[in-house]
Write a protein that holds these residues in place. Structure first.
Motif: not given
Length: 252
Positions: A144-145, A195-199, A120-123, A168-170
């Motif tokens: 996504e949470y 790579e993840y762009d939020g979508t 996982g990842f996220g700020a 981070v999420l985006t």
């Protein structure tokens, strides 16, 4: 200055507690929740609400305090008792923005797909991403949470466990992983960067080493990965590291 108005309640109800400070910067400590058992709890008030902070070293009530202290960032508490035991010791209170207080876990929403060895990842807790993992099958699921619940979104490019992640999420980054049922293809799964762009997930530059279960930190355009496990063995565990600039990896 003329009448009483109801304000926020203490987090822990108790009697015989002590305190000091001002209407917008107060502190209470010690006391008893039932009249006999002593408490070590300390709570601070900012004029709106109470928050629990560091506890006393010695739980007690009926103590003396620095009652004329004009803030809640410093003060003292002395003497007091807990049941038949009487204390003569003094404790000093010092608080600043750099003070680290104990945290606490609370229940969050359940993942839609139960699994382990996920990444996982996220700020923050309300902008988090979890991906891949395994139970009986191996998963490529991404969720996504939002601080309350998980939502299944577009899948990771491959079904693996023990991937690495950061960002981070985006702007997230995933690395490698293992597909145990076909370990002979490991170098292919282990070197994939996504790579993840939020979508959507898109493929980035391939990793420098054959490794799964690596550690990774940083951002999507400035990441470092290190360690991990490789196949075939030996050597098994790796001590290599590599840096990612948003397009390609360089040995570190």
């Amino acid at each position: 200055g003329s009448s009483w108005t109801s304000a926020s309640s203490l987090n822990t109800a108790r009697r015989y507690l002590q305190g000091w400070g001002l209407q917008t910067a107060a502190l209470v400590c010690g006391g008893s929740p039932n009249g006999s058992t002593a408490s070590a709890l300390t709570e601070m008030y900012d004029g709106t609400s109470w928050s629990e902070t560091g506890d006393l070293a010695t739980a007690r009530h009926f103590s003396g305090t620095s009652q004329n202290q004009g803030n809640n960032t410093s003060g003292w508490m002395a003497n007091g008792n807990a049941g038949p035991t009487f204390y003569s010791n003094t404790e000093e209170w010092n608080f600043s923005t750099n003070t680290i207080t104990a945290g606490a876990w609370s229940s969050g929403g359940n993942l839609n797909t139960a699994r382990y060895s996920l990444q996982g990842f996220g700020a923050t807790h309300d902008t988090a991403v979890a991906f891949t993992g395994r139970d009986t099958p191996i998963y490529n699921a991404t969720e996504e949470y939002n601080g309350n619940s998980w939502t299944t979104v577009n899948a990771y490019p491959q079904s693996v466990n023990d991937a690495a992640g950061c960002g981070v999420l985006t702007a997230g980054l995933g690395l490698g992983g293992l597909y145990p049922p076909n370990i002979s293809t490991f170098p292919t799964t282990g070197r994939l960067t996504a790579e993840y762009d939020g979508t959507n997930w898109t493929t980035g530059g391939p990793y420098t080493y054959d490794a799964w279960g690596a550690g990774m930190a940083g951002t999507q355009t400035a990441a470092i990965a290190s360690g991990g496990h490789n196949y075939p063995m030996p050597p098994g565990n790796r001590n290599n590291s590599a840096e990612y600039d948003g397009s390609s990896w360089t040995a570190g």
